[in-house]
Motif scaffolding. Structure first.
Motif, PDB file in Angstrom:
ATOM      1  N   GLY A   1       0.794  -1.323   0.041  1.00 51.75           N
ATOM      2  CA  GLY A   1       0.019   0.107   0.008  1.00 51.75           C
ATOM      3  C   GLY A   1       0.963   1.380   0.117  1.00 51.75           C
ATOM      4  N   LYS A   2       0.222   2.352   0.421  1.00 54.90           N
ATOM      5  CA  LYS A   2       0.863   3.515   0.797  1.00 54.90           C
ATOM      6  C   LYS A   2       1.266   3.917   2.260  1.00 54.90           C
ATOM      7  CE  LYS A   2       0.353   4.722  -3.648  1.00 54.90           C
ATOM      8  NZ  LYS A   2       1.338   5.218  -4.875  1.00 54.90           N
ATOM      9  N   TYR A   3       2.340   4.770   2.255  1.00 59.41           N
ATOM     10  CA  TYR A   3       2.770   5.048   3.722  1.00 59.41           C
ATOM     11  C   TYR A   3       3.031   6.628   3.759  1.00 59.41           C
ATOM     12  CZ  TYR A   3       7.630   5.627   2.395  1.00 59.41           C
ATOM     13  OH  TYR A   3       8.925   5.755   1.662  1.00 59.41           O
ATOM     14  N   VAL A   4       2.824   7.123   4.815  1.00 61.37           N
ATOM     15  CA  VAL A   4       3.106   8.728   5.001  1.00 61.37           C
ATOM     16  C   VAL A   4       3.487   8.639   6.659  1.00 61.37           C
ATOM     17  CG1 VAL A   4       1.958  10.777   5.587  1.00 61.37           C
ATOM     18  CG2 VAL A   4       1.217   9.490   3.713  1.00 61.37           C
ATOM     19  N   LEU A   5       4.710   9.402   6.791  1.00 59.04           N
ATOM     20  CA  LEU A   5       5.440   9.487   7.989  1.00 59.04           C
ATOM     21  C   LEU A   5       5.373  11.231   8.229  1.00 59.04           C
ATOM     22  CD1 LEU A   5       7.131   8.339  10.423  1.00 59.04           C
ATOM     23  CD2 LEU A   5       9.034   8.766   8.944  1.00 59.04           C
ATOM     24  N   LYS A   6       4.843  11.278   9.467  1.00 58.82           N
ATOM     25  CA  LYS A   6       4.822  12.772   9.641  1.00 58.82           C
ATOM     26  C   LYS A   6       4.987  13.023  11.378  1.00 58.82           C
ATOM     27  CE  LYS A   6       2.208  17.194   9.857  1.00 58.82           C
ATOM     28  NZ  LYS A   6       1.087  17.767   9.510  1.00 58.82           N
TER      29      LYS A   6
ATOM     30  N   PHE B   1      -3.439   0.396   3.468  1.00 54.20           N
ATOM     31  CA  PHE B   1      -3.060  -0.808   2.770  1.00 54.20           C
ATOM     32  C   PHE B   1      -4.046  -0.937   1.436  1.00 54.20           C
ATOM     33  CE2 PHE B   1      -1.663  -2.257   6.539  1.00 54.20           C
ATOM     34  CZ  PHE B   1      -0.691  -3.288   6.467  1.00 54.20           C
ATOM     35  N   SER B   2      -3.800  -1.824   0.506  1.00 55.34           N
ATOM     36  CA  SER B   2      -4.489  -1.734  -0.872  1.00 55.34           C
ATOM     37  C   SER B   2      -5.937  -2.302  -0.672  1.00 55.34           C
ATOM     38  CB  SER B   2      -3.689  -2.618  -1.598  1.00 55.34           C
ATOM     39  OG  SER B   2      -3.691  -3.897  -1.376  1.00 55.34           O
ATOM     40  N   ASN B   3      -6.499  -2.783   0.520  1.00 54.74           N
ATOM     41  CA  ASN B   3      -7.728  -3.474   0.592  1.00 54.74           C
ATOM     42  C   ASN B   3      -8.333  -2.307   1.442  1.00 54.74           C
ATOM     43  OD1 ASN B   3      -6.631  -3.409   3.178  1.00 54.74           O
ATOM     44  ND2 ASN B   3      -6.916  -5.794   3.357  1.00 54.74           N
ATOM     45  N   GLY B   4      -7.729  -1.028   1.567  1.00 54.22           N
ATOM     46  CA  GLY B   4      -8.486  -0.037   2.627  1.00 54.22           C
ATOM     47  C   GLY B   4      -8.091   0.198   3.935  1.00 54.22           C
ATOM     48  N   ALA B   5      -7.920  -1.231   4.582  1.00 49.69           N
ATOM     49  CA  ALA B   5      -7.202  -1.008   5.906  1.00 49.69           C
ATOM     50  C   ALA B   5      -6.110  -0.039   6.060  1.00 49.69           C
ATOM     51  CB  ALA B   5      -6.766  -2.384   6.308  1.00 49.69           C
ATOM     52  N   VAL B   6      -6.296   0.683   7.471  1.00 55.50           N
ATOM     53  CA  VAL B   6      -5.424   1.838   7.832  1.00 55.50           C
ATOM     54  C   VAL B   6      -4.840   1.171   9.116  1.00 55.50           C
ATOM     55  CG1 VAL B   6      -5.098   4.213   8.367  1.00 55.50           C
ATOM     56  CG2 VAL B   6      -6.600   3.272   6.471  1.00 55.50           C
ATOM     57  N   THR B   7      -3.472   1.494   9.377  1.00 49.79           N
ATOM     58  CA  THR B   7      -2.789   1.345  10.710  1.00 49.79           C
ATOM     59  C   THR B   7      -2.041   2.516  11.055  1.00 49.79           C
ATOM     60  OG1 THR B   7      -1.076  -0.011   9.776  1.00 49.79           O
ATOM     61  CG2 THR B   7      -3.098  -1.315  10.542  1.00 49.79           C
ATOM     62  N   ARG B   8      -1.613   2.734  12.390  1.00 50.96           N
ATOM     63  CA  ARG B   8      -0.811   3.832  12.625  1.00 50.96           C
ATOM     64  C   ARG B   8       0.419   3.297  13.551  1.00 50.96           C
ATOM     65  NH1 ARG B   8      -5.739   6.136  11.613  1.00 50.96           N
ATOM     66  NH2 ARG B   8      -5.625   7.978  10.087  1.00 50.96           N
TER      67      ARG B   8
END
Length: 451
Positions: A190-195, A203-210
């Motif tokens: 999937g895609k990631y962002v760091l801030k 994730f590509s299935n729509g799930a988001v974890t932090r």
């Protein structure tokens, strides 16, 4: 020299064992520091246990060591203060204190390992990061089967906002009449962002974890990268590196040579007498050892009052506890003799034959080595890290295992001596602190029974 540990078996019942300060300030010090602590496994010869130590120091003087928790940004484990070349942590829960020393490169010296400053909180050095774990219990010397678990997690960041992940895990059960295990794996992308230290994975299935995320590159832009994710230490994977196995482990003679060099070399062989004073669980301890004449005397004080003495010479000895004298058992005498093959004393040239003929085994996940050999039918093991530095040792008599970790090393003349010994026996742990260590001095005793 093994000096204080024998007190732990004598009177305490067991059931189971710098210079950067000048440039450190309240504004430059805060941040995330992380390292990997290795300790001896409860299984003789099984290598080492890995513990990840990750601490976030804030500018307001608070810290947290629970970066795996969702509220890591605000959670408080305690407070810290900078004093000279040290940072002192005071934990809020129980008031316990921990000290670390600043290194010349701005990291923290924890004695047996280093906490590196994670300088990156908004940038992920591209590459594949790997986390490994292994644990186990039961097995040899216990009435229950061995149960173990191991696993790996891989995270790959391409530097352009894309990631892939893979997890593998396995469990193993083994005993006299049973054996088996399970394994599983999973992956994603999937895609990631760091801030500001928070990593968001979509994730590509729509799930988001932090997750909490901080990174460090060892040598500018070219060194190996390290990252701590949710308080776990990930290392950048190098495909050229080969896993260590027992086949490519160093020879026992190589490990022995390294240990002798680091702890005093020929000075170890020149020790004739040892006088040590220390403390443990409110007791004051005095150890008097005459190596030339093979005489050992251990004294225990409560305050200034002498409450116990053990004295062994050759194949006989006695104990005196609160005015009552009794003979020392042959089991105890044998244990004192075995202890001479462990610790710094085990590195004496007179003991080298057993050590150099030992079996060397690489630790799990390539972390250090165990060196196992026999002394009079008793299995003895040394555990060293990848730099062949002494972490601990142990031996097994019957079903009872005695394991000792060494830390807080200090120079005594040409010798490099651990001033803290942590011993585990039958599941119970005791810590002894050495306050004074002298070699080749008068022992100041007449070797008599107290009156």
């Amino acid at each position: 020299m093994r000096t204080i540990r024998l007190f732990l078996l004598l009177v305490v019942p067991f059931v189971a064992i710098g210079l950067v300060s000048s440039c450190q300030s309240a504004s430059s010090f805060p941040g995330v520091y992380a390292g990997v602590k290795l300790s001896i496994s409860p299984m003789i010869g099984a290598g080492m246990i890995r513990t990840d130590v990750v601490i976030l120091f804030r500018k307001d003087g608070t810290f947290t060591d629970e970066l795996e928790e969702p509220d890591w940004k605000t959670a408080v484990s305690g407070k810290y203060a900078i004093s000279g070349s040290k940072v002192i942590l005071t934990f809020a829960k129980d008031g316990d204190k921990t000290e670390y020393k600043f290194t010349e490169k701005g990291n923290l010296d924890a004695g047996s390992f280093t906490l590196f400053k994670m300088a990156e909180k908004d940038k992920i050095p591209p590459g594949e990061y790997e986390f490994q774990y292994a644990s186990g219990s039961g097995g040899i010397g216990t009435p229950v089967p061995y149960v173990g678990a191991s696993g790996k997690t891989y995270l790959n960041f391409d530097g352009n906002g894309n990631f892939t992940t893979e997890k593998n895990s396995a469990t193993v059960v083994a005993g006299d009449n049973i054996g088996g295990g399970t394994s599983k794996s999973s992956d994603g992308k999937g895609k990631y962002v760091l801030k500001d230290g928070e990593l968001t994975l979509t994730f590509s299935n729509g799930a988001v974890t932090r997750h909490s995320f901080f990174a460090h590159r060892g040598d500018g832009s070219k060194g190996d990268a390290m990252a701590v994710i949710d308080g776990r230490f990930f290392f950048e994977k190098d495909e050229k590196d080969k896993k260590k196995t027992s086949k490519d482990a160093p020879a026992a003679s190589t490990i022995l040579e390294s240990l002798r060099r680091q702890h005093g070399g020929n000075a170890i062989d020149n020790i004739k007498t040892v006088l040590v004073k220390g403390t443990m669980t409110g007791l004051n301890l005095v150890s008097r050892i005459d190596l030339e004449n093979k005489k050992y005397r251990y004294e225990i004080y409560q305050g200034n009052k002498l409450i116990g003495v053990e004295q062994i010479e050759g194949n006989s000895g006695w104990q005196w506890v609160n005015g009552k004298r009794s003979a020392v058992t042959q089991q105890r005498i044998k244990e004192v003799k075995i202890s001479a093959y462990t610790g710094i004393s085990g590195l004496r040239a007179a003991n080298n034959n057993g050590f150099t003929g030992a079996t060397v085994t690489a630790g799990k996940n390539g972390e250090g080595y165990s060196v196992a050999f026999m002394v009079d039918g008793i299995p003895v093991v040394y555990v060293v890290n990848n730099n062949l530095q002494l972490l601990g040792d142990g031996y097994q008599m019957g079903n009872a295992q005695t394991l000792t970790l060494y830390s807080n090393y200090k120079k005594v003349g040409s010798l490099n001596i651990p001033f803290t010994e942590t011993m585990t026996r039958e599941g119970k742990k005791q810590v002894a602190t050495i306050n004074e260590y002298q070699v080749n001095v008068p022992l100041g005793t007449d070797w008599s029974v107290p009156q």
